[in-house]
Design an enzyme around this catalytic site. Structure first.
Site, PDB file in Angstrom:
ATOM      1  N   HIS A   1       0.814  -1.222   0.000  1.00  0.00           N
ATOM      2  CA  HIS A   1       0.000   0.000   0.000  1.00  0.00           C
ATOM      3  C   HIS A   1       0.849   1.275   0.000  1.00  0.00           C
ATOM      4  O   HIS A   1       0.481   2.251  -0.643  1.00  0.00           O
ATOM      5  CB  HIS A   1      -1.034  -0.046   1.131  1.00  0.00           C
ATOM      6  CG  HIS A   1      -2.056  -1.107   0.889  1.00  0.00           C
ATOM      7  ND1 HIS A   1      -2.241  -2.180   1.722  1.00  0.00           N
ATOM      8  CD2 HIS A   1      -2.898  -1.303  -0.156  1.00  0.00           C
ATOM      9  CE1 HIS A   1      -3.181  -2.984   1.208  1.00  0.00           C
ATOM     10  NE2 HIS A   1      -3.593  -2.464   0.067  1.00  0.00           N
TER      11      HIS A   1
ATOM     12  N   ASP B   1     -10.299  -3.528  -0.021  1.00  0.00           N
ATOM     13  CA  ASP B   1      -9.855  -3.672   1.374  1.00  0.00           C
ATOM     14  C   ASP B   1      -9.591  -2.320   2.033  1.00  0.00           C
ATOM     15  O   ASP B   1      -9.543  -2.216   3.253  1.00  0.00           O
ATOM     16  CB  ASP B   1      -8.606  -4.562   1.447  1.00  0.00           C
ATOM     17  CG  ASP B   1      -7.504  -4.046   0.532  1.00  0.00           C
ATOM     18  OD1 ASP B   1      -6.847  -3.060   0.894  1.00  0.00           O
ATOM     19  OD2 ASP B   1      -7.310  -4.625  -0.557  1.00  0.00           O
TER      20      ASP B   1
ATOM     21  N   ASP C   1     -18.327  -1.526 -11.683  1.00  0.00           N
ATOM     22  CA  ASP C   1     -17.261  -2.015 -12.545  1.00  0.00           C
ATOM     23  C   ASP C   1     -16.355  -0.823 -12.902  1.00  0.00           C
ATOM     24  O   ASP C   1     -16.832   0.181 -13.440  1.00  0.00           O
ATOM     25  CB  ASP C   1     -17.923  -2.616 -13.803  1.00  0.00           C
ATOM     26  CG  ASP C   1     -16.908  -3.018 -14.849  1.00  0.00           C
ATOM     27  OD1 ASP C   1     -15.702  -3.045 -14.540  1.00  0.00           O
ATOM     28  OD2 ASP C   1     -17.331  -3.312 -15.978  1.00  0.00           O
ATOM     29  N   GLY C   2     -15.077  -0.946 -12.581  1.00  0.00           N
ATOM     30  CA  GLY C   2     -14.128   0.152 -12.801  1.00  0.00           C
ATOM     31  C   GLY C   2     -14.102   0.621 -14.242  1.00  0.00           C
ATOM     32  O   GLY C   2     -13.957   1.813 -14.519  1.00  0.00           O
TER      33      GLY C   2
ATOM     34  N   ASP D   1      -5.623  -1.111  -8.355  1.00  0.00           N
ATOM     35  CA  ASP D   1      -5.280  -2.031  -7.263  1.00  0.00           C
ATOM     36  C   ASP D   1      -6.036  -3.336  -7.503  1.00  0.00           C
ATOM     37  O   ASP D   1      -7.002  -3.646  -6.818  1.00  0.00           O
ATOM     38  CB  ASP D   1      -5.690  -1.366  -5.940  1.00  0.00           C
ATOM     39  CG  ASP D   1      -5.246  -2.167  -4.728  1.00  0.00           C
ATOM     40  OD1 ASP D   1      -4.602  -3.208  -4.887  1.00  0.00           O
ATOM     41  OD2 ASP D   1      -5.583  -1.724  -3.616  1.00  0.00           O
ATOM     42  N   SER D   2      -5.583  -4.078  -8.501  1.00  0.00           N
ATOM     43  CA  SER D   2      -6.362  -5.217  -8.980  1.00  0.00           C
ATOM     44  C   SER D   2      -5.810  -6.544  -8.469  1.00  0.00           C
ATOM     45  O   SER D   2      -4.733  -6.614  -7.888  1.00  0.00           O
ATOM     46  CB  SER D   2      -6.329  -5.249 -10.505  1.00  0.00           C
ATOM     47  OG  SER D   2      -5.060  -5.680 -10.940  1.00  0.00           O
ATOM     48  N   THR D   3      -6.553  -7.595  -8.744  1.00  0.00           N
ATOM     49  CA  THR D   3      -6.052  -8.955  -8.533  1.00  0.00           C
ATOM     50  C   THR D   3      -5.254  -9.368  -9.776  1.00  0.00           C
ATOM     51  O   THR D   3      -5.020  -8.562 -10.677  1.00  0.00           O
ATOM     52  CB  THR D   3      -7.226  -9.936  -8.333  1.00  0.00           C
ATOM     53  OG1 THR D   3      -8.029  -9.898  -9.499  1.00  0.00           O
ATOM     54  CG2 THR D   3      -8.069  -9.535  -7.149  1.00  0.00           C
TER      55      THR D   3
ATOM     56  N   PRO E   1     -12.517 -11.406 -12.507  1.00  0.00           N
ATOM     57  CA  PRO E   1     -13.034 -10.058 -12.796  1.00  0.00           C
ATOM     58  C   PRO E   1     -11.973  -9.049 -13.228  1.00  0.00           C
ATOM     59  O   PRO E   1     -12.313  -8.002 -13.779  1.00  0.00           O
ATOM     60  CB  PRO E   1     -13.680  -9.623 -11.466  1.00  0.00           C
ATOM     61  CG  PRO E   1     -13.298 -10.615 -10.435  1.00  0.00           C
ATOM     62  CD  PRO E   1     -12.803 -11.844 -11.126  1.00  0.00           C
TER      63      PRO E   1
HETATM   64  N1  AG3 Z   1      -3.839  -6.783  -5.104  1.00  0.00           N
HETATM   65  C1  AG3 Z   1      -2.735  -7.539  -5.690  1.00  0.00           C
HETATM   66  C2  AG3 Z   1      -2.817  -8.974  -5.462  1.00  0.00           C
HETATM   67  C3  AG3 Z   1      -2.073  -9.863  -6.372  1.00  0.00           C
HETATM   68  C4  AG3 Z   1      -1.622 -11.024  -5.621  1.00  0.00           C
HETATM   69  N2  AG3 Z   1      -1.522 -12.184  -6.424  1.00  0.00           N
HETATM   70  C5  AG3 Z   1      -1.444 -13.442  -5.913  1.00  0.00           C
HETATM   71  N3  AG3 Z   1      -1.464 -13.643  -4.643  1.00  0.00           N
HETATM   72  N4  AG3 Z   1      -1.358 -14.426  -6.745  1.00  0.00           N
HETATM   73  C6  AG3 Z   1      -3.969  -6.780  -3.715  1.00  0.00           C
HETATM   74  C7  AG3 Z   1      -5.000  -5.852  -3.212  1.00  0.00           C
HETATM   75  C8  AG3 Z   1      -4.507  -5.100  -2.041  1.00  0.00           C
HETATM   76  N5  AG3 Z   1      -5.208  -3.883  -1.828  1.00  0.00           N
END
Ligand code: AG3
Length: 283
Positions: free
Chosen positions: A62, A86, A138-139, A156-158, A163
């Site tokens: 962060h 989060d 949806d962003g 700040d994505s996965t 998604p």
């Molecule tokens: N976003 C990034 C997470 C990517 C992690 N990838 C994984 N564990 N395979 C996290 C959100 C935090 N605000």
């Protein structure tokens, strides 16, 4: 009984953490959400089985998704976070005195709700701060409606599965470009140079098709795949190293545990294998 959780990072490697209890486990229309208590890293949030945050090392991520952009832009007043339900990124943004509005656009309302309930040290600014606006949306759809609006956009994505797939595509970056003001900056989390070289190659070529300044920087995040993690810094005007005002960062009016004015510069110095993957010429 001992409980251990493993996130596989490749077919043959992963991270394993001892879990003492499950605090929440449920499904939203978008993904599976779990929040568990780990012995080593405090509370941990997983989306579709992937580690998103732990209480112990979230400060690295962060600090680093937020402060390099907000200390490069001379006057970041309106900042948008896409994803980040989060609340950790919003918490860092509102520490900057110039910020007048911090908007969060998260697709999954359940992530926001459960973070407020179970991860208060991250979600602490999501409620009750008049500068913070929350949109469960949806962003991609959201930024299409907001051109020329933001000084900084933080993605700040996965990982690019589920998604978040669309958040790694050129078309999305064009929409972000349009949503930024004429001197705007976007930062997006950009996966692990060690394990995700192919994703990064594609992502950076998409970014370079849209932004004139595209630089990768790194941070060490113990609970993410390989620990070697990265961010993409994309900008219309300000360069993160050449236009960096070191003294403003040094005199920051809040404490940080990872970011500092020296690390800001150091983070942009890339190892040779990373340069080679992104086809960066050495200086
Ligand atoms: N976003 C990034 C997470 C990517 C992690 N990838 C994984 N564990 N395979 C996290 C959100 C935090 N605000």
């Amino acid at each position: 009984m001992e409980m251990w959780y493993t996130e596989k990072h490749t077919e043959h490697a992963g991270i394993t953490l001892r879990v003492s209890r499950t605090l929440f486990s449920g499904k939203s229309p978008y993904q599976k959400l779990e929040i568990v208590e780990t012995e080593e890293f405090g509370r941990m949030m997983l989306l579709d089985g992937l580690v998103m945050v732990t209480e112990r090392d979230e400060f690295v991520y962060h600090d680093m998704i937020t402060h390099p952009a907000l200390f490069t832009h001379p006057n970041p007043r309106r900042v948008l976070v896409i994803g980040g339900g989060d609340g950790g990124t919003i918490r860092e943004i509102v520490k900057h005195p110039q910020v007048e509005q911090a908007v969060l656009c998260e697709i999954d309302g359940l992530v926001i709700e459960k973070s407020i309930e179970l991860l208060p040290s991250l979600a602490c600014e999501l409620q009750g701060n008049p500068k913070v606006k929350l949109h469960v949306d949806d962003g991609i759809a959201y930024i299409k409606k907001h051109t020329d609006s933001f000084d900084v956009i933080l993605v700040d994505s996965t990982d690019p599965i589920g998604p978040a797939v669309g958040l790694f595509e050129e078309e999305f970056y064009r929409t972000v470009f349009a949503a930024l003001k004429s001197d705007g900056i976007m930062v997006a989390q950009s996966e692990s140079p060690f394990f995700h070289a192919d994703i990064q190659k594609k992502m950076f070529s998409n970014l370079r098709a849209v932004f004139s300044i595209v630089e990768m920087y790194q941070a060490s995040i113990p609970t993410y795949p390989s620990g070697a993690w990265s961010f993409a810094f994309c900008s219309k005007k300000y360069h993160p190293v050449e236009d960096f005002d070191r003294s403003r960062a040094a005199e920051r009016p809040f404490e940080t545990r990872y970011y500092n004015e020296d690390l800001h510069l150091g983070a942009f110095m890339l190892p040779t294998y990373v340069r080679q993957n992104l086809a960066i010429e050495s200086a």
